[in-house]
Enzyme design. Structure first.
Site, mmCIF file in Angstrom:
data_model
loop_
_atom_site.group_PDB
_atom_site.id
_atom_site.type_symbol
_atom_site.label_atom_id
_atom_site.label_comp_id
_atom_site.label_asym_id
_atom_site.label_seq_id
_atom_site.Cartn_x
_atom_site.Cartn_y
_atom_site.Cartn_z
ATOM 1 N N CYS A 151 -3.907 -4.943 7.853
ATOM 2 C CA CYS A 151 -4.193 -3.605 7.612
ATOM 3 C C CYS A 151 -2.984 -2.778 7.630
ATOM 4 O O CYS A 151 -2.021 -3.231 7.003
ATOM 5 C CB CYS A 151 -5.295 -3.250 8.531
ATOM 6 S SG CYS A 151 -6.013 -1.658 8.001
ATOM 7 N N THR A 152 -3.003 -1.468 8.275
ATOM 8 C CA THR A 152 -1.932 -0.702 8.303
ATOM 9 C C THR A 152 -0.974 -1.030 9.221
ATOM 10 O O THR A 152 0.125 -0.298 9.346
ATOM 11 C CB THR A 152 -2.399 0.590 8.404
ATOM 12 O OG1 THR A 152 -2.922 0.899 9.866
ATOM 13 C CG2 THR A 152 -3.311 1.348 7.502
#
Length: 326
Positions: free
Chosen positions: A111-112
């Site tokens: 993800c981030t």
């Protein structure tokens, strides 16, 4: 028997980390170690925060790390999860990544977590992805990165980045398959009740999620009709008639309200429908091509090569859901 050598997977922890970004891949690597049994290689999963202090995840869970980063064992794989804590990371965390991650054999983000790798300069000159909602930001803030918003994960050399949450599980399974073979990865997938079938270049979300929902009811009805009837006549003229609009007006309004042309939307729905039939049924390719609106196996083959980079037969071989054992 030679001594067992375990690959150290070091998972970075920080406040406001996304808990599933951590636990999803950790369960995969831990499962691989159990599946390996008395084999000569597995994984040794270790977690570390900057000072070794517990961290609070964005959902409120508290995670207690094994180490402070300064005391952590030399990793084979560095895994960087995402979450709200990537918005304003501690500069010391970025410094640690910049200085230490390049010495690992693999660098992985979920993800981030890609944002932290980017800030450390570890993605410059590479192709990468992250959660679809942050791809534009990643590309804007770091123009040296070739950001691809579509795949669920991307591998560029020894660096692998993945999309949101569950994509971290897909990537971890792919790494286990690379290290220990398909049978081990399949055993883990069955245990976790997930399918070992999503290729990295599969879209992050379905056609229905990729497109915005149309504001006007006739266009929303057409969107639903396409999803439920991919094998029907889905020409612009036919869809326009269903929406009671002229073909030109329909095409313009559909793209304005959904962000996709009618043809592109139909294309995505049909690939997704055919993909699911290949994964979940034993129907023949010819039957699936007709049911998905392609008409011929060759037309479906061309569509799969364009969208997924693999022909239908190969896709089924790799990603067909196993028959549950009783």
């Amino acid at each position: 028997m030679p001594p067992r050598t375990d690959r150290v997977v070091l998972v970075l922890l920080f406040d406001d980390v996304q808990s599933l970004d951590v636990t999803g891949p950790v369960e995969v690597f831990a499962g691989a170690t159990l599946a390996a049994g008395s084999a000569t290689a597995g994984y040794r999963v270790r977690t570390a925060s900057l000072d070794g202090a517990p961290v609070r995840t964005s959902s409120g869970l508290t995670l207690v790390p094994d180490h402070a980063l300064s005391d952590a064992p030399a990793p084979h794989t560095v895994l960087v999860p995402g979450g709200q804590g990537t918005r304003r990371p501690d500069p010391r965390l970025i410094d640690w990544l910049r200085e230490n991650a390049p010495h690992a054999q693999r660098i992985v983000s979920v993800c981030t977590g890609a944002i932290l790798l980017a800030r450390a300069g570890l993605l410059d000159g590479r192709r990468a992805t992250t959660h679809w909602a942050y791809c534009d930001r990643l590309a804007r803030d770091h123009p040296a990165i070739d950001v691809d918003p579509d795949p669920i994960y991307v591998r560029d050399g020894n660096v692998a980045t993945s999309a949101g949450v569950t994509a971290g599980i897909d990537l971890a399974l792919a790494l286990v398959e690379e290290d220990h073979g398909r049978d081990t990865a399949l055993t883990i997938a069955r245990h976790l009740v997930v399918f070992l079938r999503r290729p990295g270049n599969q879209a992050q979300f379905s056609a229905q999620l990729a497109a915005q929902t149309a504001r006007r009811e006739p266009l929303r009805e057409v969107q639903q009709w396409i999803t439920e009837h991919p094998g029907d006549d889905l020409s612009v003229e036919s869809m326009a008639a269903r929406a009671r609009l002229s073909p030109r007006h329909f095409a313009r309004a559909f793209q304005s309200e959904t962000g996709l042309t009618p043809g592109k939307y139909v294309e995505r729905v049909r690939v997704e429908h055919a993909r699911r039939l290949l994964e979940d049924t034993t129907d023949g390719v010819e039957e699936i091509s007709r049911a998905s609106g392609y008409g011929t196996p060759e037309a479906m083959r061309r569509a799969f090569l364009k969208a997924l980079g693999t022909p239908p037969a190969e896709y089924r071989r790799r990603f067909h859901a196993p028959t549950p054992s009783h």
